[in-house]
Motif scaffolding. Structure first.
Motif, mmCIF file in Angstrom:
data_model
loop_
_atom_site.group_PDB
_atom_site.id
_atom_site.type_symbol
_atom_site.label_atom_id
_atom_site.label_comp_id
_atom_site.label_asym_id
_atom_site.label_seq_id
_atom_site.Cartn_x
_atom_site.Cartn_y
_atom_site.Cartn_z
ATOM 1 N N SER A 93 0.811 -1.223 0.000
ATOM 2 C CA SER A 93 0.000 0.000 0.000
ATOM 3 C C SER A 93 0.842 1.270 0.000
ATOM 4 C CB SER A 93 -0.948 -0.011 1.206
ATOM 5 O OG SER A 93 -0.216 -0.124 2.424
ATOM 6 N N LYS A 94 1.936 1.304 0.765
ATOM 7 C CA LYS A 94 2.764 2.501 0.815
ATOM 8 C C LYS A 94 3.487 2.741 -0.509
ATOM 9 C CE LYS A 94 1.814 3.963 4.890
ATOM 10 N NZ LYS A 94 1.099 5.258 5.057
ATOM 11 N N GLN A 95 3.849 1.664 -1.182
ATOM 12 C CA GLN A 95 4.460 1.810 -2.499
ATOM 13 C C GLN A 95 3.476 2.434 -3.478
ATOM 14 O OE1 GLN A 95 5.920 -1.830 -4.341
ATOM 15 N NE2 GLN A 95 5.625 -0.937 -6.361
ATOM 16 N N VAL A 96 2.229 1.984 -3.416
ATOM 17 C CA VAL A 96 1.197 2.537 -4.294
ATOM 18 C C VAL A 96 1.020 4.026 -4.026
ATOM 19 C CG1 VAL A 96 -1.252 2.455 -4.898
ATOM 20 C CG2 VAL A 96 0.026 0.325 -4.532
ATOM 21 N N GLU A 97 1.046 4.407 -2.751
ATOM 22 C CA GLU A 97 0.932 5.827 -2.395
ATOM 23 C C GLU A 97 2.110 6.626 -2.953
ATOM 24 O OE1 GLU A 97 0.402 6.503 1.755
ATOM 25 O OE2 GLU A 97 -1.189 5.008 1.961
ATOM 26 N N LEU A 98 3.319 6.069 -2.829
ATOM 27 C CA LEU A 98 4.507 6.764 -3.321
ATOM 28 C C LEU A 98 4.483 6.868 -4.844
ATOM 29 C CD1 LEU A 98 7.224 8.112 -2.835
ATOM 30 C CD2 LEU A 98 8.277 5.837 -2.756
ATOM 31 N N ASP A 99 4.066 5.796 -5.518
ATOM 32 C CA ASP A 99 3.948 5.839 -6.970
ATOM 33 C C ASP A 99 3.017 6.964 -7.407
ATOM 34 O OD1 ASP A 99 5.604 3.663 -7.189
ATOM 35 O OD2 ASP A 99 3.992 2.206 -7.476
ATOM 36 N N SER A 100 1.909 7.085 -6.726
ATOM 37 C CA SER A 100 0.930 8.118 -7.059
ATOM 38 C C SER A 100 1.502 9.509 -6.843
ATOM 39 C CB SER A 100 -0.340 7.921 -6.216
ATOM 40 O OG SER A 100 -1.275 8.946 -6.469
ATOM 41 N N HIS A 109 6.440 11.877 -18.917
ATOM 42 C CA HIS A 109 6.989 10.745 -19.662
ATOM 43 C C HIS A 109 7.777 9.779 -18.771
ATOM 44 C CE1 HIS A 109 10.313 13.652 -19.562
ATOM 45 N NE2 HIS A 109 11.133 12.628 -19.739
ATOM 46 N N LEU A 110 8.031 10.170 -17.507
ATOM 47 C CA LEU A 110 8.703 9.271 -16.575
ATOM 48 C C LEU A 110 7.643 8.500 -15.792
ATOM 49 C CD1 LEU A 110 11.575 11.570 -15.225
ATOM 50 C CD2 LEU A 110 11.675 9.857 -17.053
ATOM 51 N N THR A 111 7.349 7.303 -16.254
ATOM 52 C CA THR A 111 6.238 6.545 -15.676
ATOM 53 C C THR A 111 6.676 5.269 -14.962
ATOM 54 O OG1 THR A 111 5.899 5.358 -17.771
ATOM 55 C CG2 THR A 111 4.662 7.420 -17.442
ATOM 56 N N LYS A 112 7.968 4.903 -15.037
ATOM 57 C CA LYS A 112 8.466 3.689 -14.397
ATOM 58 C C LYS A 112 9.426 4.073 -13.274
ATOM 59 C CE LYS A 112 6.387 1.200 -17.540
ATOM 60 N NZ LYS A 112 5.156 0.429 -17.235
ATOM 61 N N TYR A 113 9.266 3.446 -12.105
ATOM 62 C CA TYR A 113 10.083 3.772 -10.938
ATOM 63 C C TYR A 113 10.783 2.512 -10.432
ATOM 64 C CZ TYR A 113 6.433 7.318 -11.231
ATOM 65 O OH TYR A 113 5.538 8.251 -11.692
ATOM 66 N N PHE A 114 12.100 2.631 -10.248
ATOM 67 C CA PHE A 114 12.889 1.507 -9.748
ATOM 68 C C PHE A 114 13.456 1.922 -8.399
ATOM 69 C CE2 PHE A 114 16.707 -1.071 -9.285
ATOM 70 C CZ PHE A 114 16.259 -2.324 -9.644
ATOM 71 N N TYR A 115 12.975 1.315 -7.329
ATOM 72 C CA TYR A 115 13.384 1.703 -5.983
ATOM 73 C C TYR A 115 14.645 0.943 -5.572
ATOM 74 C CZ TYR A 115 8.723 3.725 -5.893
ATOM 75 O OH TYR A 115 7.604 4.455 -6.183
ATOM 76 N N CYS A 116 15.605 1.672 -5.032
ATOM 77 C CA CYS A 116 16.905 1.099 -4.670
ATOM 78 C C CYS A 116 17.226 1.378 -3.207
ATOM 79 C CB CYS A 116 18.008 1.692 -5.538
ATOM 80 S SG CYS A 116 17.777 1.449 -7.304
ATOM 81 N N ASN A 117 18.195 0.631 -2.700
ATOM 82 C CA ASN A 117 18.631 0.805 -1.315
ATOM 83 C C ASN A 117 19.688 1.888 -1.153
ATOM 84 O OD1 ASN A 117 17.112 -1.443 -0.174
ATOM 85 N ND2 ASN A 117 18.479 -2.738 -1.341
ATOM 86 N N SER A 118 20.396 2.228 -2.234
ATOM 87 C CA SER A 118 21.507 3.167 -2.106
ATOM 88 C C SER A 118 21.760 3.868 -3.431
ATOM 89 C CB SER A 118 22.781 2.428 -1.675
ATOM 90 O OG SER A 118 23.211 1.549 -2.711
ATOM 91 N N GLY A 119 22.567 4.919 -3.372
ATOM 92 C CA GLY A 119 22.947 5.626 -4.585
ATOM 93 C C GLY A 119 23.773 4.770 -5.511
ATOM 94 N N SER A 120 24.671 3.958 -4.941
ATOM 95 C CA SER A 120 25.501 3.076 -5.766
ATOM 96 C C SER A 120 24.641 2.087 -6.550
ATOM 97 C CB SER A 120 26.487 2.305 -4.886
ATOM 98 O OG SER A 120 27.440 3.162 -4.317
ATOM 99 N N GLU A 121 23.627 1.534 -5.886
ATOM 100 C CA GLU A 121 22.744 0.596 -6.558
ATOM 101 C C GLU A 121 21.966 1.287 -7.671
ATOM 102 O OE1 GLU A 121 19.151 -2.582 -5.496
ATOM 103 O OE2 GLU A 121 20.078 -1.388 -3.909
#
Length: 247
Positions: A93-100, A109-121
């Motif tokens: 649910s929280k991911q859905v909220e963040l996506d929104s 045009h930026l519609t895809k989000y890739f969540y990472c643990n760090s800047g290096s990743e």
């Protein structure tokens, strides 16, 4: 009084030694403070000494230490679900909220989000994505920038020698270039020139020919067909990146 101060110093020394006993030498420590708690811009050590923290966790605690809103959000989430693995579940649910929320503030045009643990990743995956999309291999990173310490991001990092020393061979097809800052251009300095030909933002403007970076002809700059992306990172950590189209 002197005895109590000496005892406190001895206790701190012992705590420091205990803290460093299992810390790899690669992790540099800038001071001998053993932090016990933090609030806002302040931290306290185990002896009650108060320090003003100018680092903000190198940007990770931009709202300050233990901001009540952040603390409450962590408490609620820890009591709801700790890890909803992205391959196992469609989302949470929280991911859905963040996506929104991101959809409202990011370019359309930026519609895809890739969540990472760090800047290096994030940098490592940006390299993979850019190579997969463009079919090209080469990368330009600017001199003095920090992008991370993982084996991929490290190849793009040149802010300090120690970040790359003894870890080669590094990822190939990475080219470190001087940042195109005409006022302090290293290429122009080698030619005996310094500064702008004219004030860049005041009339009369310089001619387009003279405003090319290092006077490189346009047809030459269009010839780099193997460059898939250009990574721009701050000379002061941590890593940020931008993918620029070089067609």
């Amino acid at each position: 009084m002197q005895t109590s101060v000496a005892s406190a110093a001895h206790a701190m020394s012992g705590a420091m030694q205990a803290a460093l006993q299992h810390v790899p030498k690669a992790l540099v420590k800038f001071n001998d403070i053993i932090v016990q708690k933090g609030l806002g811009s302040w931290v306290w050590d185990s002896e009650g000494n108060k320090y003003l923290d100018f680092t903000a966790g190198i940007g990770a605690t931009s709202t300050g230490h233990c901001h009540p809103t952040v603390v409450e959000a962590v408490r609620q989430q820890a009591g709801t679900i700790v890890h909803a693995q992205q391959n196992i579940f469609a989302g949470h649910s929280k991911q859905v909220e963040l996506d929104s929320h991101l959809s409202r503030i990011l370019p359309s045009h930026l519609t895809k989000y890739f969540y990472c643990n760090s800047g290096s990743e994030a940098v490592d995956n940006a390299v993979k994505i850019a190579r997969a999309v463009t079919g090209r291999q080469s990368i330009i990173a600017f001199d003095g920038a920090f992008h991370g310490r993982t084996i991929g991001a490290m190849a793009l990092t040149s802010s300090k020698v120690i970040y790359r020393q003894h870890f080669g061979p590094l990822m190939p097809s990475v080219h470190i270039a001087p940042y195109p800052y005409c006022l302090h251009c290293k290429v122009q300095e080698e030619k005996g020139h310094s500064g702008y030909h004219v004030a860049p933002y005041c009339e009369p403007f310089d001619t387009p020919e003279n405003r090319y970076c290092c006077n490189v002809p346009l047809e030459v700059r269009k010839g780099y067909r193997d460059i898939m992306s250009c990574f721009v990172g701050p000379t002061n950590p941590r890593g940020a990146l931008s993918k620029l189209g070089l067609a």
